[in-house]
Design an enzyme around this catalytic site. Structure first.
Site, PDB file in Angstrom:
ATOM      1  N   HIS A  80       0.833  -1.204   0.000  1.00  0.00           N
ATOM      2  CA  HIS A  80       0.000   0.000   0.000  1.00  0.00           C
ATOM      3  C   HIS A  80       0.870   1.258   0.000  1.00  0.00           C
ATOM      4  CE1 HIS A  80      -3.001  -2.656   2.320  1.00  0.00           C
ATOM      5  NE2 HIS A  80      -3.542  -2.453   1.139  1.00  0.00           N
ATOM      6  N   LYS A  98     -16.032  -6.993   4.082  1.00  0.00           N
ATOM      7  CA  LYS A  98     -14.944  -7.373   4.989  1.00  0.00           C
ATOM      8  C   LYS A  98     -15.287  -6.972   6.424  1.00  0.00           C
ATOM      9  CE  LYS A  98     -11.293  -6.710   1.530  1.00  0.00           C
ATOM     10  NZ  LYS A  98     -10.063  -5.972   1.215  1.00  0.00           N
ATOM     11  N   ARG A 134      -1.621  -6.288  -8.263  1.00  0.00           N
ATOM     12  CA  ARG A 134      -0.545  -7.220  -7.930  1.00  0.00           C
ATOM     13  C   ARG A 134      -0.373  -8.286  -8.997  1.00  0.00           C
ATOM     14  NH1 ARG A 134      -3.073  -8.404  -2.188  1.00  0.00           N
ATOM     15  NH2 ARG A 134      -4.734  -8.617  -3.682  1.00  0.00           N
ATOM     16  N   SER A 144      -3.006  -7.507   2.992  1.00  0.00           N
ATOM     17  CA  SER A 144      -3.338  -7.377   4.410  1.00  0.00           C
ATOM     18  C   SER A 144      -3.710  -8.731   5.006  1.00  0.00           C
ATOM     19  CB  SER A 144      -4.491  -6.389   4.599  1.00  0.00           C
ATOM     20  OG  SER A 144      -4.102  -5.099   4.222  1.00  0.00           O
TER      21      SER A 144
END
Length: 168
Positions: free
Chosen positions: A18, A42, A91, A129
């Site tokens: 990040h 989430k 990514r 994360s």
């Protein structure tokens, strides 16, 4: 004309990946708004305030970066702060389908909002994360994943092996 962009995320917790995207965006644009969002899909481990604090301690010293919390749509947050684009990190190819869908949705909600994709630095293509949380929960070393300024707070909250709790 000032070019303002928004870097949205849940940042639960913020990682070196990040930080890399935010830092690179700060070199490309005049103003970067880092938006800590509540993601309804989430359940965060860290509170909204903790996530904002983590970002303040890791990227808050960048002169053209402002950290804000927002409970709502990215398209609305971008309007509120005058952002003409959202910056998203990719990514892997697997990230693209979801991010492309979100970019088109945001464009429908806010015609002025474009999306800029930044390829992840090769050092962080594996990092998320979720990985940080999994490794820390099992007592693993997360020092290569998060900065020292927030490391202990994250590790101590998550490390279940140190607390003698059963991990399944």
């Amino acid at each position: 004309m000032e070019r303002t962009v928004i870097c949205p995320g849940s940042f639960d917790p913020v990682t070196y990946g990040h930080i890399d995207i935010i830092t690179r965006a700060s070199k490309l644009f005049d103003k970067v708004i880092v938006g800590v969002f509540i993601n309804v899909d989430k359940k965060p481990v860290f509170s909204f305030e903790e996530r904002v604090s983590f970002l303040e301690r890791t990227v808050g010293d960048l002169p053209n970066v402002t950290i804000v919390g927002f409970d709502g749509l990215l398209a609305e947050c971008a309007k509120k702060y005058g952002a003409s684009a959202a910056v998203r990190g990719l990514r892997a190819v697997s990230d693209f389908e979801y991010e492309f869908q979100m970019a088109l949705t945001n464009k429908k909600l806010n015609e002025e909002l474009d999306t800029v994709f930044l390829a992840s630095d090769a050092r962080y293509t594996y990092l998320s994360s979720s990985i940080v949380k999994n490794v820390a929960t099992l007592g693993g070393d997360i020092s290569n994943f998060v900065p020292a300024s927030i490391h202990d707070e994250i590790f101590n909250r998550l490390n279940k092996t140190k607390k003698g709790e059963s991990v399944k």
